[in-house]
Design an enzyme around this catalytic site. Structure first.
Site, PDB file in Angstrom:
ATOM      1  N   GLU A 291       4.573  -4.559  11.874  1.00  0.00           N
ATOM      2  CA  GLU A 291       3.560  -3.528  11.588  1.00  0.00           C
ATOM      3  C   GLU A 291       2.437  -4.207  10.827  1.00  0.00           C
ATOM      4  OE1 GLU A 291       3.416  -0.540  12.567  1.00  0.00           O
ATOM      5  OE2 GLU A 291       5.442  -0.048  13.210  1.00  0.00           O
TER       6      GLU A 291
ATOM      7  N   ASN B  16       0.804  -1.232   0.000  1.00  0.00           N
ATOM      8  CA  ASN B  16       0.000   0.000   0.000  1.00  0.00           C
ATOM      9  C   ASN B  16       0.836   1.281   0.000  1.00  0.00           C
ATOM     10  OD1 ASN B  16       0.815  -0.600   2.598  1.00  0.00           O
ATOM     11  ND2 ASN B  16      -0.999   0.299   3.523  1.00  0.00           N
TER      12      ASN B  16
HETATM   13  P1  NAD Z   1       0.788  -9.487   3.199  1.00  0.00           P
HETATM   14  O1  NAD Z   1       0.807  -9.917   4.608  1.00  0.00           O
HETATM   15  O2  NAD Z   1       0.085 -10.306   2.204  1.00  0.00           O
HETATM   16  O3  NAD Z   1       2.281  -9.348   2.647  1.00  0.00           O
HETATM   17  C1  NAD Z   1       3.230  -8.514   3.267  1.00  0.00           C
HETATM   18  C2  NAD Z   1       4.616  -8.915   2.828  1.00  0.00           C
HETATM   19  O4  NAD Z   1       4.948 -10.153   3.432  1.00  0.00           O
HETATM   20  C3  NAD Z   1       4.778  -9.122   1.323  1.00  0.00           C
HETATM   21  O5  NAD Z   1       6.018  -8.602   0.923  1.00  0.00           O
HETATM   22  C4  NAD Z   1       4.749 -10.634   1.183  1.00  0.00           C
HETATM   23  O6  NAD Z   1       5.436 -11.115   0.058  1.00  0.00           O
HETATM   24  C5  NAD Z   1       5.444 -11.052   2.453  1.00  0.00           C
HETATM   25  N1  NAD Z   1       5.159 -12.417   2.896  1.00  0.00           N
HETATM   26  C6  NAD Z   1       4.023 -13.129   2.720  1.00  0.00           C
HETATM   27  N2  NAD Z   1       4.151 -14.344   3.285  1.00  0.00           N
HETATM   28  C7  NAD Z   1       5.380 -14.397   3.844  1.00  0.00           C
HETATM   29  C8  NAD Z   1       6.084 -15.384   4.572  1.00  0.00           C
HETATM   30  N3  NAD Z   1       5.550 -16.568   4.856  1.00  0.00           N
HETATM   31  N4  NAD Z   1       7.335 -15.108   4.989  1.00  0.00           N
HETATM   32  C9  NAD Z   1       7.892 -13.902   4.745  1.00  0.00           C
HETATM   33  N5  NAD Z   1       7.267 -12.925   4.049  1.00  0.00           N
HETATM   34  C10 NAD Z   1       6.022 -13.167   3.605  1.00  0.00           C
HETATM   35  O7  NAD Z   1       0.257  -7.990   3.251  1.00  0.00           O
HETATM   36  P2  NAD Z   1      -0.165  -7.064   2.014  1.00  0.00           P
HETATM   37  O8  NAD Z   1      -1.440  -7.617   1.479  1.00  0.00           O
HETATM   38  O9  NAD Z   1       0.993  -6.847   1.134  1.00  0.00           O
HETATM   39  O10 NAD Z   1      -0.449  -5.681   2.753  1.00  0.00           O
HETATM   40  C11 NAD Z   1      -1.642  -5.376   3.356  1.00  0.00           C
HETATM   41  C12 NAD Z   1      -1.567  -5.626   4.849  1.00  0.00           C
HETATM   42  O11 NAD Z   1      -0.491  -4.894   5.417  1.00  0.00           O
HETATM   43  C13 NAD Z   1      -2.800  -5.153   5.582  1.00  0.00           C
HETATM   44  O12 NAD Z   1      -3.168  -6.103   6.542  1.00  0.00           O
HETATM   45  C14 NAD Z   1      -2.346  -3.862   6.241  1.00  0.00           C
HETATM   46  O13 NAD Z   1      -3.085  -3.511   7.378  1.00  0.00           O
HETATM   47  C15 NAD Z   1      -0.931  -4.167   6.555  1.00  0.00           C
HETATM   48  N6  NAD Z   1      -0.154  -2.924   6.710  1.00  0.00           N
HETATM   49  C16 NAD Z   1       0.268  -2.556   7.962  1.00  0.00           C
HETATM   50  C17 NAD Z   1       0.966  -1.366   8.139  1.00  0.00           C
HETATM   51  C18 NAD Z   1       1.447  -0.918   9.493  1.00  0.00           C
HETATM   52  O14 NAD Z   1       2.327  -0.077   9.554  1.00  0.00           O
HETATM   53  N7  NAD Z   1       0.921  -1.443  10.586  1.00  0.00           N
HETATM   54  C19 NAD Z   1       1.240  -0.556   7.027  1.00  0.00           C
HETATM   55  C20 NAD Z   1       0.802  -0.967   5.774  1.00  0.00           C
HETATM   56  C21 NAD Z   1       0.103  -2.154   5.627  1.00  0.00           C
END
Ligand code: NAD
Length: 482
Positions: free
Chosen positions: A248, A151
């Site tokens: 996060e 995002n």
């Molecule tokens: P996601 O959890 O699908 O993926 C996040 C990242 O993790 C990606 O780079 C993905 O490739 C990686 N990933 C996935 N599985 C993994 C594994 N098993 N081991 C290591 N890495 C892995 O999230 P998304 O769909 O990309 O983003 C949206 C989510 O992120 C929402 O839940 C949102 O709330 C959260 N978010 C949180 C913050 C914060 O600061 N708290 C900021 C932005 C987004």
């Protein structure tokens, strides 16, 4: 048309390895492929980790002001290329250019600027013991892994790289497979600014690449921005190697509007906290609790202003909302909407996917939402606002806290005593009073409960990217009992 190649950035330069699985980069506004990368192979991952491990000791031993000077040069380069970088971010994410010009890279540059300024002030302590003494050294933790969500891809890369690098660590960063363009550009800019090879590396790929990084024995710390399910997996993998983490994660944050609030401000904040970046913001106030006496007026004004939002080509200056990141995300959001309506929510405005290319969903307001509905419990990550009503303060605090999440919360009221009383009891890492979703780099940011562990930004990040070594200084004779 030839699709541009996107390659990893390792040890100070580009690294191609077409043996990895293809990684198409899609423009969410058109659905067209704009670049093609390859997920990192084991060989690429090894080269990145080895380069970082090799580069870190010398980088960590440099005077902090020298490290800061390099980061400040990167800030100047980002600012000089602001328009080009904003356009790249819009292409990668589909977010309107009006947003990416002010939010993404500008926020990333501020993080680099802030930690470049802060790093030279970070020192250990002396602890007197009435003769002997202890002094402490604030050391880098070593090799850090950063993993980003889609995002705010460039901001996330900067928010992780800035404290890590400023404080003497090296990093291997893996952007989301959906939005890899900005992180690669950051690596190029840092290198141009004089960052030694290997200090900041970017490898492309999905969860498997992330998992390979997290479980490597050389890694001291993992910082993830992503969803709660991914957080659980990554936290567990990091725990296996007793690695430090910053998590996060997602949220289902409450925004509480009391009847004495400035209505226009509260409506504006609710829209900001649900529709900015097409609702793909972790801290969004997706449960808007409005006190009964003003609920109808709030909804009327909200519907009027929401219907006026200009959806369209994100490169157009006048566009206020772009598409969601992917077809899959659009479909998830639409499925959530169907469930909400089936469970009894009332559609006030929006609710459809416009008939045009790209992954658009209209800004949507749901009324008559109750705490038990799926839409009030699960993170949607799209332009969908749920409006719930409440009678009194005690009740709304309890309902606001009745969630596994705890990322953020907002309160709108003109009664400041009430505002402070309420935020003191809200289970959230970040609260806003008469504001929403402002996250200046000076303020620590992060979640409680399932929304996360640790803090990014502010002085708090120093704790997470350094460790304190105690050095006992014996000044007298050794008294051995033997
Ligand atoms: P996601 O959890 O699908 O993926 C996040 C990242 O993790 C990606 O780079 C993905 O490739 C990686 N990933 C996935 N599985 C993994 C594994 N098993 N081991 C290591 N890495 C892995 O999230 P998304 O769909 O990309 O983003 C949206 C989510 O992120 C929402 O839940 C949102 O709330 C959260 N978010 C949180 C913050 C914060 O600061 N708290 C900021 C932005 C987004």
């Amino acid at each position: 048309m030839r699709i541009p190649e996107l390659v990893h950035f390792v040890d100070g330069g580009p690294l191609a390895d077409p043996a990895g699985p293809p990684l198409p980069v899609i423009d969410p506004a058109t659905g067209r492929e704009i670049a093609r990368g390859h997920g990192a192979t084991a060989a690429v991952i090894e080269r990145a980790l080895a380069a970082a491990a090799r580069a870190q000791p010398a980088w960590g031993a440099m005077r902090p002001v020298e490290r800061a000077r390099i980061l400040h040069r990167a800030v100047a380069l980002i600012r000089a290329r602001a328009e080009e970088l904003a356009r790249l971010e819009t292409l990668d994410t589909g977010k309107p250019i009006a947003e990416t010009r002010v939010a993404d890279w500008p926020s990333g540059a501020e993080a680099l600027e802030y930690f470049a300024g802060l790093a030279p002030t970070v020192t250990g302590r002396t602890i007197p013991l009435g003769g002997d003494m202890v002094y402490t050294l604030r050391e880098p933790v070593g090799l850090c892994v950063g993993i980003g969500a889609w995002n705010y891809p460039s901001q996330i890369a900067c928010w992780k790289a800035a404290p890590a690098l400023a404080l003497g660590n090296a990093m291997v960063f893996k952007p989301s497979e959906l939005t890899p363009l900005g992180a690669i550009r950051l690596a190029e800019i840092l290198t141009e600014a004089g960052l030694p090879p290997g200090v900041f590396n970017v490898v492309l790929g999905g969860g498997d690449v992330g998992a390979a990084l997290v479980t490597d024995r050389r890694v001291a710390k993992v910082s993830l921005t992503g969803s709660v399910p991914t957080g659980r997996r990554v936290y567990a993998m990091a725990a296996e190697g007793i690695r430090a983490v910053t998590m996060e994660l997602g949220g289902k944050s409450p925004l509480i509007v009391f009847e004495d609030a400035d209505l226009e401000d509260a409506v504006g904040a609710a829209m900001l906290g649900n529709f900015y970046s097409a609702g793909q913001v972790c801290s969004n106030g997706t449960r808007v609790f409005v006190q009964e006496a003003i609920a109808q007026r709030f909804l009327d004004r909200l519907a009027e202003r929401s219907r006026a939002i200009r959806l369209g080509d994100p490169m157009e200056e006048s566009t206020q909302m772009g598409p969601l990141i992917s077809a899959a995300q659009r479909d998830r959001v639409l499925a959530h909407l169907r469930t909400a309506l089936a469970e009894g929510a009332r559609l006030v405005c929006g609710g459809r996917a416009p008939d045009r290319p790209g992954f658009f969903v209209e800004p949507t307001v749901l009324a008559d939402v109750t705490d038990a509905m799926t839409i009030a419990r699960e993170e949607v990550f799209g332009p969908v606002m749920s409006v719930l009503t409440f009678a009194g303060e005690e009740e709304v605090i309890a309902r606001a806290n009745a969630t596994e999440y705890g990322l953020a919360a907002g309160v709108f009221t003109r009664d400041l005593a009430r505002a402070h009383r309420v935020v003191a009891r809200l289970e959230a890492g970040t609260c806003w009073i008469n504001a929403y979703n402002l996250t200046p780099v000076e303020a620590p940011f992060g979640g409680v409960k399932a929304s996360g562990v640790g803090r990014e930004n502010g002085h708090a990040a120093v704790e997470h990217y350094t460790r304190e070594k105690s050095v006992y200084l014996g000044l007298g004779k050794v008294e051995a009992p033997f």
